[in-house]
Design an enzyme around this catalytic site. Structure first.
Site, PDB file in Angstrom:
ATOM      1  N   ASP A 132       0.885  -1.169   0.000  1.00 10.15           N
ATOM      2  CA  ASP A 132       0.000   0.000   0.000  1.00 10.15           C
ATOM      3  C   ASP A 132       0.921   1.217   0.000  1.00 10.15           C
ATOM      4  O   ASP A 132       1.445   1.600   1.041  1.00 10.15           O
ATOM      5  CB  ASP A 132      -0.894  -0.016   1.238  1.00 10.15           C
ATOM      6  CG  ASP A 132      -1.848   1.168   1.272  1.00 10.15           C
ATOM      7  OD1 ASP A 132      -2.317   1.579   0.189  1.00 10.15           O
ATOM      8  OD2 ASP A 132      -2.120   1.676   2.370  1.00 10.15           O
ATOM      9  N   GLU A 164      -1.241  -1.103  -4.841  1.00  5.41           N
ATOM     10  CA  GLU A 164      -2.455  -0.319  -5.061  1.00  5.41           C
ATOM     11  C   GLU A 164      -2.210   0.684  -6.176  1.00  5.41           C
ATOM     12  O   GLU A 164      -1.223   1.413  -6.164  1.00  5.41           O
ATOM     13  CB  GLU A 164      -2.876   0.409  -3.787  1.00  5.41           C
ATOM     14  CG  GLU A 164      -4.201   1.141  -3.946  1.00  5.41           C
ATOM     15  CD  GLU A 164      -4.688   1.733  -2.650  1.00  5.41           C
ATOM     16  OE1 GLU A 164      -5.369   1.013  -1.897  1.00  5.41           O
ATOM     17  OE2 GLU A 164      -4.376   2.902  -2.386  1.00  5.41           O
ATOM     18  N   ASP A 175      -2.667   1.066   6.927  1.00  6.03           N
ATOM     19  CA  ASP A 175      -1.827   0.841   5.745  1.00  6.03           C
ATOM     20  C   ASP A 175      -1.336  -0.615   5.703  1.00  6.03           C
ATOM     21  O   ASP A 175      -1.222  -1.211   4.629  1.00  6.03           O
ATOM     22  CB  ASP A 175      -0.614   1.786   5.760  1.00  6.03           C
ATOM     23  CG  ASP A 175      -1.022   3.221   5.979  1.00  6.03           C
ATOM     24  OD1 ASP A 175      -1.330   3.899   4.996  1.00  6.03           O
ATOM     25  OD2 ASP A 175      -1.046   3.642   7.149  1.00  6.03           O
TER      26      ASP A 175
END
Length: 195
Positions: free
Chosen positions: A7, A68, A141
């Protein structure tokens, strides 16, 4: 399959490693966050993230890295930092000959919770249940990194089949165009001989 989920973030870059086992079991091999101080220079922060993520890659030897996809947000500065970290992660993976898969936030949320509009709390709750963790990964996260890895693990077989079908269709189309071109040339040369 062993997947490293990332992430991307400049202040907090979530990382999580999962591995699939028998009977669709998934094990969490590690989860954490690579942090950089906002007071440091950008180049130093990017170097710190690169070293941190590379450390995870070297320690866990994933087969694929799921990242991501940078999504348009209101804060351009945040988007820039996220995009820069995504590039750093993709480069680190490429240096190790690891494939990189990008997943949108809504695709990850839908894969994990069934809704592309799930909030962070819902994703964290679901990833905790899916992986059978004793406590929710923190900060969010870290949970998001695990969610990315699980999303990729679950979607990769379908994505591979789609890519294979698209490649086959493209090859069939090329073959068909070549046959049409050959037929047109043959008609042209035959027509010229009849005159």
């Amino acid at each position: 399959m062993r997947v490293l989920g990332v992430d991307p973030g400049l202040t907090r870059c979530g990382v999580g490693v999962i591995e699939s086992g028998r009977a669709r079991e998934i094990a969490c091999l590690g989860v954490g966050v690579v942090r950089t101080p906002s007071t440091d220079e950008l180049a130093d922060r990017l170097m710190a993230v690169a070293e941190g993520v590379e450390g995870w890659m070297d320690a866990h030897r994933p087969e694929v890295v799921a990242v991501e996809r940078v999504f348009s947000q209101q804060n351009v500065r945040t988007v820039m930092g996220t995009a820069q970290v995504s590039g750093i992660v993709a480069l680190a993976a490429a240096r190790r000959d690891l494939p990189v898969a990008f997943h949108t936030p809504s695709a990850v949320k839908a894969a994990i919770s069934g809704s592309g509009r799930a909030d962070k709390r819902q994703v964290t709750t679901m990833i905790t249940k899916i992986l059978g963790l004793e406590s929710p990964p923190k900060p969010a996260d870290a949970a998001d990194a695990l969610a990315l890895a699980v999303c990729h693990l679950w979607r990769a077989p379908m994505s591979d089949r789609i890519a294979e079908a698209e490649a086959k269709a493209a090859q069939l189309a090329r073959n068909h165009r070549a046959r049409l071109a050959d037929a047109a040339r043959e008609r042209g040369s035959t027509g010229g001989q009849q005159r």
